[in-house]
Design a protein around this motif. Structure first.
Motif, PDB file in Angstrom:
ATOM      1  N   ARG A 100      -0.715   4.201  20.988  1.00  8.63           N
ATOM      2  CA  ARG A 100      -1.745   3.669  21.346  1.00  8.63           C
ATOM      3  C   ARG A 100      -2.989   4.499  21.011  1.00  8.63           C
ATOM      4  N   ASN A 101      -2.963   5.871  21.649  1.00  9.39           N
ATOM      5  CA  ASN A 101      -3.951   6.789  21.352  1.00  9.39           C
ATOM      6  C   ASN A 101      -4.596   6.647  19.817  1.00  9.39           C
ATOM      7  N   LEU A 102      -3.534   6.873  19.227  1.00 10.81           N
ATOM      8  CA  LEU A 102      -4.056   6.761  17.420  1.00 10.81           C
ATOM      9  C   LEU A 102      -4.479   5.645  16.969  1.00 10.81           C
ATOM     10  N   GLY A 103      -4.038   4.535  17.578  1.00 13.98           N
ATOM     11  CA  GLY A 103      -4.661   3.215  16.876  1.00 13.98           C
ATOM     12  C   GLY A 103      -6.116   3.134  17.464  1.00 13.98           C
ATOM     13  N   PHE A 104      -6.147   3.646  18.606  1.00 12.40           N
ATOM     14  CA  PHE A 104      -7.889   3.478  19.060  1.00 12.40           C
ATOM     15  C   PHE A 104      -8.681   4.471  18.158  1.00 12.40           C
ATOM     16  N   ALA A 105      -8.107   5.734  18.283  1.00  8.58           N
ATOM     17  CA  ALA A 105      -9.025   6.775  17.754  1.00  8.58           C
ATOM     18  C   ALA A 105      -9.047   6.569  15.956  1.00  8.58           C
ATOM     19  N   LEU A 106      -8.123   5.883  15.419  1.00 10.81           N
ATOM     20  CA  LEU A 106      -8.242   5.379  14.096  1.00 10.81           C
ATOM     21  C   LEU A 106      -9.314   4.456  14.047  1.00 10.81           C
ATOM     22  N   SER A 107      -9.384   3.558  14.899  1.00 13.86           N
ATOM     23  CA  SER A 107     -10.376   2.460  14.492  1.00 13.86           C
ATOM     24  C   SER A 107     -11.643   2.885  14.620  1.00 13.86           C
ATOM     25  N   GLU A 108     -11.813   3.856  15.620  1.00 12.60           N
ATOM     26  CA  GLU A 108     -13.110   4.649  15.551  1.00 12.60           C
ATOM     27  C   GLU A 108     -13.509   5.426  14.419  1.00 12.60           C
ATOM     28  N   GLU A 165       0.926  -0.940   0.021  1.00 16.05           N
ATOM     29  CA  GLU A 165       0.066   0.169  -0.026  1.00 16.05           C
ATOM     30  C   GLU A 165       0.900   1.417  -0.024  1.00 16.05           C
ATOM     31  N   PRO A 166       0.258   2.230  -0.523  1.00 18.70           N
ATOM     32  CA  PRO A 166       1.079   3.854  -0.073  1.00 18.70           C
ATOM     33  C   PRO A 166       1.027   3.876   1.146  1.00 18.70           C
ATOM     34  N   LEU A 167       1.808   4.880   1.734  1.00 21.82           N
ATOM     35  CA  LEU A 167       1.889   5.356   2.862  1.00 21.82           C
ATOM     36  C   LEU A 167       0.627   6.070   3.293  1.00 21.82           C
ATOM     37  N   THR A 168       0.047   5.766   4.530  1.00 18.34           N
ATOM     38  CA  THR A 168      -1.241   6.535   4.672  1.00 18.34           C
ATOM     39  C   THR A 168      -1.307   6.830   6.354  1.00 18.34           C
ATOM     40  N   TYR A 169      -2.062   8.031   6.345  1.00 20.87           N
ATOM     41  CA  TYR A 169      -2.355   8.186   7.664  1.00 20.87           C
ATOM     42  C   TYR A 169      -3.434   7.646   8.497  1.00 20.87           C
ATOM     43  N   LYS A 170      -4.010   6.732   7.679  1.00 16.12           N
ATOM     44  CA  LYS A 170      -5.223   5.872   8.208  1.00 16.12           C
ATOM     45  C   LYS A 170      -4.874   4.975   9.276  1.00 16.12           C
ATOM     46  N   LYS A 171      -3.520   4.364   9.209  1.00 15.09           N
ATOM     47  CA  LYS A 171      -3.092   3.570  10.099  1.00 15.09           C
ATOM     48  C   LYS A 171      -2.109   4.370  11.072  1.00 15.09           C
ATOM     49  N   ARG A 187       9.936   6.365  14.310  1.00 18.50           N
ATOM     50  CA  ARG A 187       9.478   7.583  14.792  1.00 18.50           C
ATOM     51  C   ARG A 187       7.918   7.492  15.183  1.00 18.50           C
ATOM     52  N   LEU A 188       7.294   7.033  14.378  1.00 17.58           N
ATOM     53  CA  LEU A 188       5.871   6.766  14.737  1.00 17.58           C
ATOM     54  C   LEU A 188       5.325   5.713  15.662  1.00 17.58           C
ATOM     55  N   THR A 189       6.357   4.771  15.766  1.00 14.69           N
ATOM     56  CA  THR A 189       5.898   3.615  16.479  1.00 14.69           C
ATOM     57  C   THR A 189       6.208   3.773  17.883  1.00 14.69           C
ATOM     58  N   GLU A 223      -7.809  12.673   5.246  1.00 15.23           N
ATOM     59  CA  GLU A 223      -7.654  13.949   6.064  1.00 15.23           C
ATOM     60  C   GLU A 223      -8.100  13.941   7.242  1.00 15.23           C
ATOM     61  N   VAL A 224      -9.259  13.505   7.695  1.00 14.87           N
ATOM     62  CA  VAL A 224      -9.407  13.314   9.135  1.00 14.87           C
ATOM     63  C   VAL A 224      -8.195  12.668   9.866  1.00 14.87           C
ATOM     64  N   ALA A 225      -7.733  11.612   9.596  1.00 16.53           N
ATOM     65  CA  ALA A 225      -6.666  11.102  10.131  1.00 16.53           C
ATOM     66  C   ALA A 225      -5.476  11.932  10.143  1.00 16.53           C
ATOM     67  N   ARG A 226      -5.260  12.695   9.133  1.00 13.74           N
ATOM     68  CA  ARG A 226      -4.187  13.556   9.108  1.00 13.74           C
ATOM     69  C   ARG A 226      -4.247  14.709  10.236  1.00 13.74           C
ATOM     70  N   LEU A 227      -5.515  15.351  10.195  1.00 11.13           N
ATOM     71  CA  LEU A 227      -5.719  16.444  11.114  1.00 11.13           C
ATOM     72  C   LEU A 227      -5.837  15.930  12.606  1.00 11.13           C
ATOM     73  N   TYR A 228      -6.160  14.730  12.874  1.00  7.63           N
ATOM     74  CA  TYR A 228      -6.279  14.031  14.072  1.00  7.63           C
ATOM     75  C   TYR A 228      -4.810  14.157  14.701  1.00  7.63           C
ATOM     76  N   GLU A 229      -3.946  13.607  13.848  1.00 10.58           N
ATOM     77  CA  GLU A 229      -2.756  13.412  14.435  1.00 10.58           C
ATOM     78  C   GLU A 229      -2.124  14.739  14.642  1.00 10.58           C
ATOM     79  N   LYS A 230      -2.604  16.005  13.965  1.00 13.50           N
ATOM     80  CA  LYS A 230      -1.934  17.129  14.110  1.00 13.50           C
ATOM     81  C   LYS A 230      -2.445  17.791  15.488  1.00 13.50           C
ATOM     82  N   ALA A 231      -4.030  17.283  15.774  1.00 18.59           N
ATOM     83  CA  ALA A 231      -4.333  17.607  16.901  1.00 18.59           C
ATOM     84  C   ALA A 231      -3.725  16.907  18.253  1.00 18.59           C
ATOM     85  N   VAL A 232      -3.375  15.768  17.895  1.00 19.13           N
ATOM     86  CA  VAL A 232      -2.820  15.224  19.007  1.00 19.13           C
ATOM     87  C   VAL A 232      -1.210  15.834  19.285  1.00 19.13           C
TER      88      VAL A 232
END
Length: 315
Positions: free
Chosen positions: A120-128, A71-77, A113-115, A145-154
């Motif tokens: 944990r926070n992201l994993g849970f939020a992203l499944s929602e 897959e291409p890199l994705t913010y969704k995961k 960096r990301l792992t 886009e939501v995933a990207r913004l959420y990460e920014k928010a975090v």
DNA sequence: AAGACGAAAGTGGTTGA
DNA sequence: TCAACAACTTTCGTCTT
């Protein structure tokens, strides 16, 4: 081939069941590599292996180039879709081009960096988020886009003290609207199980802190979806679009709820195109009351001088 | 009987002091 | 925090088909 598919989808022995609601009504979204529950929208299986070519190829040469590369890199995961450990490359990297090598190192850097944190926070939020997107039938781009913004928010510490769900939900609301496929607050509340009030609050908060400019949803953006749900033709949709445009030009819409306007425009257009739906039907699919449709209807008909055209249809 | 219409009272959210 | 306010909803009676 075709047999196998129907077999698997319908009546195999070990039939899949949704762990959420035990429904066996599942649908297979092949293109997304996911199995969804039609009842509650839960994603039951994802990341299914897709071994078909990644892109279309137009020449023989092209065909040879497009071997599967993941897959291409994705913010969704939460791990950008790179869920395996990336090792040091056992001395074989010299075999590939400089560009590939650079990419390799870049990926490893991101991966590490990301792992480390946030994980944990992201994993849970992203499944929602995943659940919401599939339930609301939203586009991949919204998801992303939501995933990207959420990460920014975090990163900016905006989530602290607030529920992840509310922030995620608010972002979905915002982004869906921004990408011209708005969902109503009702729909969002329904899908997320959160109160409208809470979503609204989180929504304003997020919009302010992440300075997303928030424009009111436009009635015409609701047309395709609602028209589709009511099985209305493209002509009706086009007609409704024109009505809305004229109404906007005459400044009849400011301050009015966009869904109400969309509903009335669709109702009028349906009558004009002789595909009439009852006010009740329109009201139900759009999520406003008949009264609201009538009010908008009246205004539109009066101001745009459609009365005559409508009467002609009566005969 | 079903749909359309509209009056009147009620609701939730925004705005501005 | 409070009151005023507009848009929208709920409810219900009447008219039309």
């Amino acid at each position: 081939m075709a047999e196998q598919e129907t077999e698997a989808g319908e009546a195999s022995e070990d039939q899949l069941q949704c762990p959420g609601c035990s429904s066996t009504d599942l649908s297979n979204h092949d293109s997304g590599g996911e199995v969804l529950c039609n009842c509650c929208g839960l994603v039951i299986d994802e990341n299914m292996v897709d071994d078909s070519p990644e892109w279309r190829a137009f020449t023989q040469e092209g065909k040879e180039k497009k071997a599967r590369a993941g897959e291409p890199l994705t913010y969704k995961k939460h791990d950008m879709g790179v869920s395996t450990e990336i090792g040091k490359g056992s001395g074989e990297l010299y075999k590939v081009s400089g560009r590939k090598r650079a990419q390799y190192y870049r990926m490893r850097k991101w991966h590490n960096r990301l792992t480390k944190s946030k994980d944990r926070n992201l994993g849970f939020a992203l499944s929602e988020l995943n659940r919401l997107v599939s339930q609301l039938n939203l586009a991949e781009s919204v998801h992303e886009e939501v995933a990207r913004l959420y990460e920014k928010a975090v990163d900016e510490g905006l989530v602290r003290g607030r529920s992840m769900e509310s922030i995620i939900t608010a972002l979905v609301y915002t982004v869906a609207r921004k990408q011209n496929t708005p969902r109503t607050l009702d729909e969002i509340a329904d899908a997320s199980g959160l109160e409208k009030r809470k979503i609204g609050r989180a929504y304003r908060y997020a919009a302010r802190e992440l300075d997303l400019d928030i424009m009111p949803a436009r009635p015409k953006d609701y047309l395709p979806r609602f028209a589709g749900e009511m099985r209305l033709s493209g002509e009706v949709q086009a007609r409704a679009r024109k009505i809305i445009k004229r109404a906007r030009d005459d400044d009849l819409l400011s301050g009015k709820g966009p869904t109400g306007v969309a509903a009335a425009a669709l109702y009028i257009a349906a009558v004009l195109e002789e595909e009439k739906r009852t006010q009740r039907e329109v009201a139900d699919t759009v999520g406003v009351t008949e009264v609201t449709i009538r009010n908008r209807y009246k205004e539109l008909v009066e101001e745009l001088g459609l009365a005559q055209t409508l009467e002609e249809k009566d005969r």
